[in-house]
Design a protein around this motif. Sequence first.
Motif, PDB file in Angstrom:
ATOM      1  N   SER A   1      29.870  17.554 105.929  1.00  0.00           N
ATOM      2  CA  SER A   1      28.428  18.455 104.486  1.00  0.00           C
ATOM      3  C   SER A   1      26.875  17.487 105.937  1.00  0.00           C
ATOM      4  N   GLY A   2      26.036  17.963 105.219  1.00  0.00           N
ATOM      5  CA  GLY A   2      24.854  17.601 106.214  1.00  0.00           C
ATOM      6  C   GLY A   2      23.600  17.430 104.748  1.00  0.00           C
ATOM      7  N   LEU A   3      22.789  17.240 104.745  1.00  0.00           N
ATOM      8  CA  LEU A   3      21.625  17.121 104.329  1.00  0.00           C
ATOM      9  C   LEU A   3      20.755  18.142 103.836  1.00  0.00           C
ATOM     10  N   THR A   4      19.848  18.332 102.944  1.00  0.00           N
ATOM     11  CA  THR A   4      18.708  19.741 102.574  1.00  0.00           C
ATOM     12  C   THR A   4      17.976  19.548 103.246  1.00  0.00           C
ATOM     13  N   THR A   5      17.012  20.487 103.578  1.00  0.00           N
ATOM     14  CA  THR A   5      15.253  19.879 103.727  1.00  0.00           C
ATOM     15  C   THR A   5      14.626  19.110 103.166  1.00  0.00           C
TER      16      THR A   5
END
Length: 605
Positions: free
Chosen positions: A256-260
């Motif tokens: 997973s990643g992070l949103t802006t």
Amino acid sequence: MILIFGGTTEGRKAAEVLEESGSAFYYSTKTGEQDITLHHGTVISGAMDKKTMTAFVSKHEIRLIIDAAHPFASKLHETIGKVSADLQIPVVRYERIYPPRDSDITWIDDYSDLDYILPSLSREGQGVGRLLATTGAQSIGKLKHLEAEGIKVIYRILNRESSIVLAHQQGASDNQLCYYDDGDMPIADTILMKESGISGGFIEKVNEARRKNMRIIAIKRPEGFMAHGLWFMVNGPHGLRRMVEKLLPEFFPLHSGLTTGTCATAATIAATIRLVKGETPAEVPVLLPDGETINVSVGYADGYAYCIKEAGDDPDVTDGIEVRASCRPYRPTPSPSLNGGEWLVIEGGEGIGRFTLPGFDFPVGEPAINKGPREMIRQNLDSLFTPLHSGRGWGWVCRLSVPGGAEIARRTFNPRLGIEGGISIIGVSGIVKPFSEEAFIDSIRKCMTVAKASGSDRVVINSGAKSERFLKALYPSLPQQAFVQYGNYIGETLRMAAELTIPNITLGVMLGKAVKLAEGQLDTHSRKSTMNIGFIQEMLNEAHIEISLDNITLARELWERIPEDQLPTFCDVVISHCETYCRPLLPNGDLIILLISDDGTIHSR
């Protein structure tokens, strides 16, 4: 392999997170009475002492333990810590989210404190009389002595066999027992409860007790059980997944990643901490919209803090960008700001786009920082720095920027949405799951909202660039914003059109998706639906077309096999079946369905 200790709401959520991986794991409960269905996890039951747990962990090559057990399961927490220390295995504690401790509640550390608290209440003339204990069947033995002091104790427990048997073993009679599924909470002078957190219904119990004018005594959750072992703390599903990805990278095939929006929030928090406290922590806590908190890495430069966007394994052109934030205090004007509240103004700097079309949460000309991220920034700053803007007349101006954002934006949906000059700061959950269905549907919703706001009398939905190119030739007078790509989510897009009361919809669909849609499969993704040769044969029979379907692997091969003079009839049948499932989703709108061939020929009824 991972071992979860569950039996709680957090345990169930932890299992749901691990199920997404497709990898095997174990899920352990003490009694085996929790109703949980797993596809990749194996459920085991029975209490484990240190020897039993050590043997299990060694035998099954457990490399990570997730402690999602009840916060008051102190003995289990201590055992897990000791096994972790002995075997050098990391433990992720999935903690509950707790509301702030209310000063109107009497807080105690242990049951023994009642021996002082209750007599003191009687001496003060408040009288205890009837005590409702909601602390569980296992605590009855610690409260029985109160009955000898003239206190009538009612025990509220779970209505399950093991709890009832345990209550009887500790001396409780049937007329002293009541159950959570009985509905209404019994009335008493005083209620004793545990600090069980939001998921444990603590807030609801407190509110109900206050409505019934009960005095509230709460036992504080145990702390200090992390004296032994390699512990890591999370308090929500997003944080758990990210921690598992960090500690056991191979468990999830995609990360997973992070949103802006999360990156902008982290950078803003870091910039404000440096300004207020003179500190530059390498990580800052970020409160996500679901209430959980994750730690996010940040950095610092002259006049600003920054966060590097990580997309995980999601194909995102913003991966690796630097989201910057600079903050300064100011004295707000009496009138509230459109930017989030009179004590907070959020500005867009270099690389942040601006809205040039209506249809968003903010008016034309505002920086393209969506409502979700603005609210995240407001909530995080409010919880960290309330004294600085509460009653002192001070607020914050926070300026966000993304170097190179204008160039990156050309490779996004922004030009289609009328966002010019840079990227958008977006994010609903704060976390990006790889190839996230939620994120894609959210992008469709934004496009549909802009399409309606464009003023076009018709919106044309299609599967992608190829079909859209053909449809634009059919509708040359429509603006760019009137064309929206649904990907595979035909049903979801039509429901959005109905919610937005868009009057006229054209649905363009190519044959591969059309034969699935004709059978009622409103999500045409290959992982959820497949081409049904038997159903295609039924449609051919309905059209009185006799051809062989032997060795057919792709629907578009039908264009080659069906005689040209019979194609219109076949297309009519396919479109008719599609209409059966699509028209009910747009009950108050006009729907045209167009079937598109590989060469761009468009068929209609």
